[in-house]
Motif scaffolding. Structure first.
Motif, PDB file in Angstrom:
ATOM      1  N   ALA A 392     -12.849  -7.220  -0.308  1.00  0.00           N
ATOM      2  CA  ALA A 392     -12.252  -5.978   0.185  1.00  0.00           C
ATOM      3  C   ALA A 392     -10.809  -6.187   0.636  1.00  0.00           C
ATOM      4  N   THR A 393     -10.514  -7.369   1.211  1.00  0.00           N
ATOM      5  CA  THR A 393      -9.148  -7.616   1.676  1.00  0.00           C
ATOM      6  C   THR A 393      -8.141  -7.539   0.535  1.00  0.00           C
ATOM      7  N   ASN A 394      -8.473  -8.158  -0.598  1.00  0.00           N
ATOM      8  CA  ASN A 394      -7.566  -8.091  -1.744  1.00  0.00           C
ATOM      9  C   ASN A 394      -7.344  -6.654  -2.180  1.00  0.00           C
ATOM     10  N   ALA A 395      -8.422  -5.861  -2.181  1.00  0.00           N
ATOM     11  CA  ALA A 395      -8.304  -4.459  -2.585  1.00  0.00           C
ATOM     12  C   ALA A 395      -7.397  -3.700  -1.614  1.00  0.00           C
ATOM     13  N   ILE A 396      -7.529  -3.980  -0.332  1.00  0.00           N
ATOM     14  CA  ILE A 396      -6.705  -3.300   0.675  1.00  0.00           C
ATOM     15  C   ILE A 396      -5.237  -3.696   0.537  1.00  0.00           C
ATOM     16  N   LEU A 397      -4.988  -4.996   0.416  1.00  0.00           N
ATOM     17  CA  LEU A 397      -3.604  -5.469   0.345  1.00  0.00           C
ATOM     18  C   LEU A 397      -2.922  -5.059  -0.957  1.00  0.00           C
ATOM     19  N   ASN A 398      -3.710  -4.693  -1.962  1.00  0.00           N
ATOM     20  CA  ASN A 398      -3.142  -4.218  -3.230  1.00  0.00           C
ATOM     21  C   ASN A 398      -3.106  -2.700  -3.318  1.00  0.00           C
TER      22      ASN A 398
END
Length: 569
Positions: A392-398
């Protein structure tokens, strides 16, 4: 993959890598607010002194005959009469029942005195009482028996551990007059006394609200109110309480519509298993067995509040699903609250019209009150990962709504070129905990037969406590959690022209909604009904509709799950 109950938990991770320590508010949603001078005077425990000090200048004492006795109120020159009344009675940790005769709140000797608050931290012992099931009715002077006007039952917020009917901005006179309705501001048992009975009985706090509605059913006609035109309204945990009421089939006939302001829906209701875990821990703190009623009744309020604070501070380590914002809250017990009213189970068939609002910067109080220093890009990423885990973090930061600016991302945690990313974290927190789950709720509601209107306040009136967070909540254009309260009630001190215009608009919209379930009125922008694909969130205090951003249904609740989905509650 590790998830935490709230983005607020991640603040401690950010603090660990920062040069300055973080001190979180004990209650991150509701920093302490001052008690008004009038409130202190009216709460002095000396009846003779209170009788002299509490009446307002030039006040009179109108009376109304009800089915349970004569009600005496206070007319102090405004266009509404105030009636303070004890609506329910209950022994400690027992269900409440409706009073059988009209009486002043506990300890009061005349109509001018205000109710004592329910037991809570951060107020003087003389300002609270366990016998606190009271409400204040505000009745327009133009309303008489037979008028058949609507009623607003306002449920105050405070993360289930604080607040009262006499909180700042909750004088219902202006709202009652502008909407030509009766406004009832209600108190209910808080914290462990309302949500942690040693016997294991759950949801006493919301049962108090049901008691208050049954009381209104008895007395409203005498004041000119219609028993079939009651709208529940409330903010934050008060809105959470209303969501609980919407999930109680047996209470459906007691109200016709609902207004939910700033409900932190991300948390969901507690599961029975989590409640049992908290209950077992709490009972272990008590000096009595769960069946020793005499001993339980002799525990001092001071000790009970201490035990409650211990439980609240330990809840997240006992069960991550509790989170930090409202660790003690309503439980989906299966008997009273029968559905989670979220995306974890089949949504029930519904029919009531509801109005759902958020403020622009819901998380401002928590983020800027909890992190009193600049947050660099590296710590922003640490906070996101500590809260959401991967992927989820990667999705948020992207996601363009939450991605770091290119320069900050390149600098990462370099102190020499760091920028303050707290505004970005605030935006993420607002969407995660409040705005996006509210929009998901709206889509579920209309998809199963109901009508929903969704709005976002971009103008507010800075609420007491928020003004102390001058690094953010005091800035122009910022609307923090609670800053909608004095707009709705029309109690903003010295309102600007922009605030005054929004007060007038919202009170006109509320008046229409109370009567018809539709907040549209002539002279103001059309408020379009939400659909399953577009909630048509209206900008309140601005123009046009609010862009979905991260609250697009394909992101939060899908790519990034809500806490209630993560924990299956």
């Amino acid at each position: 993959m590790v998830f935490f109950g709230s983005i607020l938990f991640s603040l401690t991770l950010a603090a660990a890598a920062a040069a300055s320590p973080v001190t979180l508010h004990r209650d991150p949603f509701f920093p302490p607010v001052p008690v008004t001078a009038e409130g202190l005077l009216c709460r002095l425990p000396i009846p003779a002194v209170r009788e002299i000090l509490c009446p307002r200048q030039g006040s009179s004492s109108p009376t109304v005959k009800t089915s349970i006795g004569t009600a005496t109120g206070v007319a102090d020159g405004s266009s509404a009469v105030r009636y303070a009344v004890r609506y329910g009675q209950a022994s400690r940790w027992q269900p409440s029942s409706v009073v059988t005769q009209w009486q002043f709140p506990a300890g009061n000797v005349n109509a001018s005195q205000l109710p004592l608050a329910c037991p809570q931290d951060n107020i003087d012992a003389s300002a609270m009482s366990e016998d606190c099931l009271s409400m204040i009715l505000y009745v327009p002077t133009s309303v008489k028996a037979g008028s058949n006007v609507p009623t607003i039952l306002w449920i105050h917020g405070g993360s289930f551990t604080s607040g009262s009917a006499t909180g700042p901005g909750l004088d219902g006179s202006s709202l009652a007059t502008a909407t030509n309705s009766i406004v009832a501001v209600v108190q209910y048992r808080l914290g462990a006394l309302g949500l942690m009975a040693p016997s294991g009985e759950t949801n006493l706090a919301i049962k108090d609200i049901i008691t208050s509605l049954n009381f209104l059913q008895q007395v409203l006609p005498s004041f000119g109110g219609s028993t079939s035109k009651i709208t529940l309204a409330g903010q934050s945990s008060g809105a959470n309480m209303i969501r609980g009421m919407l999930a109680i089939p047996s209470a459906s006939s007691l109200f016709q519509s609902a207004i939910l302001q700033s409900d932190p829906m991300d948390y969901g209701f507690l599961s029975p298993g989590t409640q049992q875990t908290l209950q077992t821990y709490f009972n272990g703190l008590l000096p009595c067995s769960a069946t020793d009623t005499a001993c339980l009744n002799n525990i001092t309020l001071s000790d009970l509040l201490s035990f409650q604070d211990n439980l609240s501070g330990s809840a997240d380590s006992l069960d991550e699903s509790t989170g930090l914002g409202e660790p003690l809250r309503l439980v989906r017990d299966g008997s009273l609250i029968t559905t989670p009213l979220d995306s974890t189970a089949q949504f029930p068939s519904v029919s009531k019209p509801i109005l759902l609002t958020n403020v622009k910067n819901e998380a401002g109080t928590s983020i800027f009150g909890g992190i009193p220093f600049d947050l660099d890009a590296g710590n922003y990423q640490n906070a996101v990962e500590g809260t959401f885990g991967q992927p989820a973090t990667n999705a948020i930061l992207n996601n363009t709504n939450y991605a770091l600016p290119a320069a900050a991302a390149a600098a990462n945690s370099s102190e020499a070129t760091s920028t303050d990313e707290r505004p970005l974290l605030e935006k993420l927190g607002t969407d995660q905990i409040w705005r996006c789950p509210t929009w998901t709720f709206a889509r579920n509601w209309v998809g199963n037969g109901g009508k929903a209107y969704v709005g976002l306040y971009v103008v507010g009136a800075s609420y007491p406590g928020n003004t102390d967070i001058t690094s953010f909540c005091g800035e122009s254009g910022v609307v923090c959690h609670q800053d909608d309260i004095e707009i709705v009630f029309g109690t903003a001190p010295s309102p600007s022209s922009q605030q005054a215009a929004l007060i007038s608009e919202m009170q006109a919209r509320y008046k229409a909604f109370l009567q018809t379930g539709n907040p549209n009125v002539a002279g103001h922008a059309t408020w379009t009904l939400a659909t399953t694909s577009d909630v048509h969130a209206l900008t309140l205090g601005g123009s046009g509709e609010v862009a979905a951003g991260g609250c697009d249904p394909s992101f939060f609740g899908k790519v990034v799950p809500y806490d209630y989905q993560v924990f299956g509650i």
